[in-house]
Scaffold this motif. Structure first.
Motif, PDB file in Angstrom:
ATOM      1  N   ALA A   1       0.821  -1.226   0.000  1.00  0.00           N
ATOM      2  CA  ALA A   1       0.000   0.000   0.000  1.00  0.00           C
ATOM      3  C   ALA A   1       0.847   1.265   0.000  1.00  0.00           C
TER       4      ALA A   1
ATOM      5  N   GLY B   1      -2.243   0.024  -4.753  1.00  0.00           N
ATOM      6  CA  GLY B   1      -2.521  -0.282  -3.339  1.00  0.00           C
ATOM      7  C   GLY B   1      -2.784   0.977  -2.540  1.00  0.00           C
TER       8      GLY B   1
ATOM      9  N   ALA C   1       0.505  -6.649  -3.234  1.00  0.00           N
ATOM     10  CA  ALA C   1       1.955  -6.432  -3.382  1.00  0.00           C
ATOM     11  C   ALA C   1       2.485  -7.193  -4.593  1.00  0.00           C
ATOM     12  N   GLY C   2       3.327  -6.543  -5.360  1.00  0.00           N
ATOM     13  CA  GLY C   2       3.876  -7.216  -6.536  1.00  0.00           C
ATOM     14  C   GLY C   2       5.025  -6.442  -7.132  1.00  0.00           C
ATOM     15  N   ILE C   3       5.844  -7.151  -7.903  1.00  0.00           N
ATOM     16  CA  ILE C   3       6.934  -6.505  -8.631  1.00  0.00           C
ATOM     17  C   ILE C   3       6.950  -7.043 -10.053  1.00  0.00           C
TER      18      ILE C   3
ATOM     19  N   THR D   1       7.790 -13.024  -4.628  1.00  0.00           N
ATOM     20  CA  THR D   1       6.907 -11.893  -4.304  1.00  0.00           C
ATOM     21  C   THR D   1       5.508 -12.128  -4.871  1.00  0.00           C
TER      22      THR D   1
ATOM     23  N   VAL E   1      -4.752  -9.578  -6.549  1.00  0.00           N
ATOM     24  CA  VAL E   1      -4.466  -8.708  -7.692  1.00  0.00           C
ATOM     25  C   VAL E   1      -3.473  -9.442  -8.594  1.00  0.00           C
TER      26      VAL E   1
ATOM     27  N   TYR F   1       6.971 -13.319 -14.422  1.00  0.00           N
ATOM     28  CA  TYR F   1       5.899 -12.465 -13.881  1.00  0.00           C
ATOM     29  C   TYR F   1       4.532 -13.012 -14.303  1.00  0.00           C
TER      30      TYR F   1
END
Ligand code: NAI
Length: 259
Positions: free
Chosen positions: A21, A26, A99-101, A121, A148, A163
């Protein structure tokens, strides 16, 4: 009609936990959930950022708290939920598992360390956060988990093998969770955003991929965080009470187009 809509989408009395967030989707959606009446817990590695965001929401008259969370360090996950429960005085009943990358490189060039970072992640981290939440929601026999993922998890796109595979895994996991958890009063759905203008999007711009991508979006624009307000409130609130296991693309029609 307005009163009916307000009542249906209201999150008064709910506790909503948002992972990742500190920025982007987020951060924006934590504000949306707070404005719908929820007590919001903003969780991220950058505690200074989530603390500032929580303070801003509180100053606007909403209920918001900040907790530390690194989804790749599993010991921080139960600690974050303990802190959230203590701050809000009740367990979490809405999770935005956000949360993500991202990483863009060709399959043949991806290094093992990068594959691990992306999967840890975007898949394992999201799995463990959802599992911790669901264990706690099972005790109160209610809850809504919103994962998400991404349209990259729905269809093949070059340059993002790990990804996209992680996000496809999260979509499949959503369906299994929905199946196993319905009897415990927990709904689990997944949002698949297309290309949204956040920090993550900067990678597309810097690599020059944004122009090609834009041509494939029938609505001919990138998404803005506000474009996810409706679906988030639908899934979080009683308005979505008969929805579980749904996979919802919010992408200006991008996943319909193949050229
Ligand atoms: P962003 O980079 O602004 O936000 C990602 C958030 O996740 C950041 O707050 C970051 O600190 C946090 N995060 C990353 N690793 C973490 C970890 N180990 N522990 C805790 N938090 C961590 O990007 P954006 O766009 O807001 O992304 C949010 C989600 O939406 C991600 O899951 C992303 O994959 C997904 N998404 C984004 C799209 C876009 O075009 N922006 C498209 C499709 C999906």
């Amino acid at each position: 009609m307005v009163a009916l809509a307000e009542e249906l989408f209201s999150l008064k009395g709910r506790v909503a936990f948002v992972s990742g967030a500190s920025s982007g989707l987020g951060l924006h959606l934590a504000g949306t959930l707070a404005r719908a009446g929820a007590s919001v817990v903003l969780a991220a590695r950058r505690v200074d950022k989530v603390s500032a965001a929580a303070a801003e929401l509180t100053a606007q008259g909403h209920r918001a708290h900040a907790v530390a969370l690194d989804v790749t360090r599993s010991e921080t996950i139960p600690a974050a939920f303990d802190a959230a429960e203590e701050a809000c005085g009740k367990p979490v009943d809405v999770l935005l598992n956000n949360a993500g990358i991202v990483y863009a490189s060709k399959f043949l060039q991806q290094e093992e360390a990068e594959v691990s970072r992306i999967l840890d992640t975007n898949f394992k981290g999201a799995f463990l956060v959802a599992q911790e939440t669901a264990r706690r929601m099972a005790k109160i026999k209610q809850g809504s988990i919103i994962n998400v993922a991404s349209t990259a998890g729905l269809r093949a796109a070059g340059m993002m093998s790990s990804y996209a595979a992680a996000k496809a895994g999260l979509i499949h996991l959503t369906k299994i969770m929905a199946l196993e958890l319905a009897g415990r009063g927990i709904r689990v759905n997944v949002i698949c955003p297309g290309n949204f203008e956040t920090d993550m999007h900067d990678l597309f711009v810097s690599s020059g991929m944004d122009k090609t991508v834009l041509e494939r979006i029938p609505q001919r624009r990138f998404g803005k965080p506000q474009d996810l307000d409706g679906v988030t409130l639908l899934l979080a609130s009683d308005a979505g009470r008969y929805m579980t296991g749904a996979v919802i693309a919010v992408d200006g029609g991008q996943s319909l187009s193949w050229m």
